[in-house]
Design a protein around this motif. Sequence first.
Motif, PDB file in Angstrom:
ATOM      1  N   TYR A  15     -24.657 133.279  29.459  1.00  0.00           N
ATOM      2  CA  TYR A  15     -24.181 133.888  28.213  1.00  0.00           C
ATOM      3  C   TYR A  15     -22.661 133.898  28.149  1.00  0.00           C
ATOM      4  CZ  TYR A  15     -23.684 138.557  30.517  1.00  0.00           C
ATOM      5  OH  TYR A  15     -23.334 139.603  31.319  1.00  0.00           O
ATOM      6  N   ALA A  16     -21.987 133.975  29.312  1.00  0.00           N
ATOM      7  CA  ALA A  16     -20.527 133.905  29.303  1.00  0.00           C
ATOM      8  C   ALA A  16     -20.065 132.533  28.802  1.00  0.00           C
ATOM      9  CB  ALA A  16     -19.968 134.173  30.697  1.00  0.00           C
ATOM     10  N   ALA A  17     -20.750 131.475  29.248  1.00  0.00           N
ATOM     11  CA  ALA A  17     -20.406 130.126  28.796  1.00  0.00           C
ATOM     12  C   ALA A  17     -20.662 129.961  27.299  1.00  0.00           C
ATOM     13  CB  ALA A  17     -21.219 129.094  29.591  1.00  0.00           C
ATOM     14  N   ALA A  18     -21.814 130.430  26.849  1.00  0.00           N
ATOM     15  CA  ALA A  18     -22.164 130.284  25.431  1.00  0.00           C
ATOM     16  C   ALA A  18     -21.206 131.051  24.532  1.00  0.00           C
ATOM     17  CB  ALA A  18     -23.597 130.763  25.211  1.00  0.00           C
ATOM     18  N   PHE A  19     -20.875 132.281  24.921  1.00  0.00           N
ATOM     19  CA  PHE A  19     -19.999 133.098  24.088  1.00  0.00           C
ATOM     20  C   PHE A  19     -18.585 132.512  24.040  1.00  0.00           C
ATOM     21  CE2 PHE A  19     -22.577 137.295  24.761  1.00  0.00           C
ATOM     22  CZ  PHE A  19     -23.653 136.701  24.138  1.00  0.00           C
ATOM     23  N   PHE A  20     -18.094 132.064  25.187  1.00  0.00           N
ATOM     24  CA  PHE A  20     -16.745 131.483  25.224  1.00  0.00           C
ATOM     25  C   PHE A  20     -16.699 130.200  24.404  1.00  0.00           C
ATOM     26  CE2 PHE A  20     -13.528 128.875  27.719  1.00  0.00           C
ATOM     27  CZ  PHE A  20     -12.429 129.458  27.099  1.00  0.00           C
ATOM     28  N   ALA A  22     -18.605 129.422  21.858  1.00  0.00           N
ATOM     29  CA  ALA A  22     -18.666 129.802  20.443  1.00  0.00           C
ATOM     30  C   ALA A  22     -17.309 130.303  19.959  1.00  0.00           C
ATOM     31  CB  ALA A  22     -19.737 130.863  20.231  1.00  0.00           C
ATOM     32  N   ASP A  23     -16.632 131.083  20.799  1.00  0.00           N
ATOM     33  CA  ASP A  23     -15.300 131.573  20.439  1.00  0.00           C
ATOM     34  C   ASP A  23     -14.314 130.422  20.251  1.00  0.00           C
ATOM     35  OD1 ASP A  23     -16.263 134.143  20.593  1.00  0.00           O
ATOM     36  OD2 ASP A  23     -15.423 134.552  22.588  1.00  0.00           O
ATOM     37  N   GLU A  24     -14.571 129.312  20.958  1.00  0.00           N
ATOM     38  CA  GLU A  24     -13.708 128.144  20.853  1.00  0.00           C
ATOM     39  C   GLU A  24     -14.131 127.215  19.717  1.00  0.00           C
ATOM     40  OE1 GLU A  24     -10.853 127.317  22.849  1.00  0.00           O
ATOM     41  OE2 GLU A  24     -11.097 129.478  23.087  1.00  0.00           O
TER      42      GLU A  24
END
Length: 492
Positions: A15-20, A22-24
Motif C-alpha cells: 500500500y505504501a508503493a501504491a499510495f506513493f 498515485a501521489d506521483e
Amino acid sequence: MHTPLVVLGGGPGGYAAAFFAADEGLEVVIVEQEGKLGGTCLLRGCIPSKALLHVARVIKEVDELKKDWGVTFGDAKVEIDTLRARKEKVISSLSGGLKQLAKRRNVTVITAKASFENSTTLKLEGDDPSIPEDRTLTFDQCIVATGSLPAMPAAFDIGSDRVMDSTGALALKDIPESLLVIGGGYIGLEMGTVYANLGSKVSVVEALDGILLAADRDLVKPLQKHLTALFEDRIYLNTKVGSLGLRDNKVEVAFEGPGKFGVERYDRVLVAVGRKPNSRGLGLENTKAVVTPRGFVEVDKSMRTADPHILAIGDIAGDPMLAHKASHEARVAVEAVLGKPTTFDKQCIPAVVFTDPELAWCGITEQEAKQAGRAIEVAVYPWAASGKAIALGRTEGLTKLILDPETERVLGCGIVGPGAGDLISEAALAIEMGCEARDLAETVHPHPTLSETMMNASETFFGTATEIYKPKRHKEAEAKPAEGNSPETATP
C-alpha cells in the motif's frame, strides 16, 4: 483490463508503493487476496501483537507497583472476549483507514488471488465484481509485495489447532494453562511474554545455544534474566523437539537435549521458528524473475528483478523481513518505475524486539565486527547511572555505541530497556548521516529522560560522562575497560 502499474499485495510495502505512485500521478491497481489492506503486519502481526504486549506490560507494571511502591490493586481478571474484541477493533480501525486513503487517491483495489501468466499479465481468481470478465489484468509494470508466511515444519503440522503459528496465537482463542513456545526468536518471545502475563505457564525450547542470536549478547543478558523469572526458569537451550502428538486433548512433546529430555504435555504449542517468503503459487516461473532456493525474488538496488516489467519489495525481496524496510523499498521501486535514478542503499535498518525489556539495534554489532576482523571501539552507558531509569525502577538497561576508532563515526548502536524501540531512531539517523561520537555528545538532550543515555554513551567514549567515573580517553588506550574494571556509577 489494463493498468500502467499493478501492486501485488496490500501490506505495508504494497500500500505504501501504491499510495506513493498515485501521489506521483500514476494510475494504480492493488491486487490483494485478503479483502483488507494492511497485510501481515496490520492484520495478524506487528499491530495486534503490540496491542497485546501493551496489555501484558500494564499487568506487569501493576505487579511492580505492589512490590516496589506499596500500591495495591485487586488481582487482575482477564475477560478474554473483551480483550479479543479490543484487539480486533484496533485492526479494523487501521485497515478501514487504509481503505479510505486508497479511495481518496483513486487507487483501485481488487480482492483476488493473482498469478503471472507471463511478464505482463496476471490471472485473477475470486468473487470480486471488479474482476474483469476474462479474469486477466495486463500491466506495464508490477511491484510484487506478497510478504511472508509463518514457517511450519511438516513434523509439527499435526492437524490440530492446539499447535499454533503466530497467526493462531494472535487469534487469542483462550488463555491456556500451559504453553510451549518452540523457537527463541523475537516472535516466540514476544508472544510468550503476552501469554505469561495473561496467566499461562510458558516454556521456551530453542535448538541453539542462546535466544535472539542475531542480537548483541550484552543486550540479551538483561532480557534473558527477566524472561527466566517470567517463565519460571523454563527456557531450554540446546534442545530440539523430536515430535508432537495429541494425547488426552493435550499436545505431547518429545524433547531431545541437555536442556530437557523426555516427554511432557501442554495445552497449546506455539511454533515460532521463523518465516518464509510468500513466493510459491505466484507463477513467477512464467516470467524472467529469478527465485532463490530460499524463495526470495532476486532484485537489484533499484528493486528491479531480472524481468524488466517486474519489481519486488519487502519480505519477498530478502532479509531482513521488516515492515519498515518494505515501506522504504516501496518508494525506491516507484521511483524506478518513474524512471528516476534511485537505489535502496540504507546505512542501517533498525530492528526491535518488543519484549520487556525491549531490545533495539541498528548498524554493525560488536559480534559482527569481530567476525569481520574490523577494528572498533565500544562505549557503554549503564542505565544504573540514569536518573530517569532509577525513577522508573528499570536500571537493568544499557545504551551501547559501536564506533570507528580512527574517525570516531557511529557504526552501530544497541539499546536494551523500556522504550528501546523508540530510542533507537536517533542512532539510526546518526549512522545514516555519518555522525561522529562528538555530534551525539554535543547535542543537548532533555533531562531527565532515557533518550539522554545516547548522549551519555558518547560521553563515556571521551571519558567525560558526568554520572560515571571512567579515566579520560586517550587514542592509544583500549576503549573497553578490562575485565573487572567496570566504570563506577553515581546518580544524584
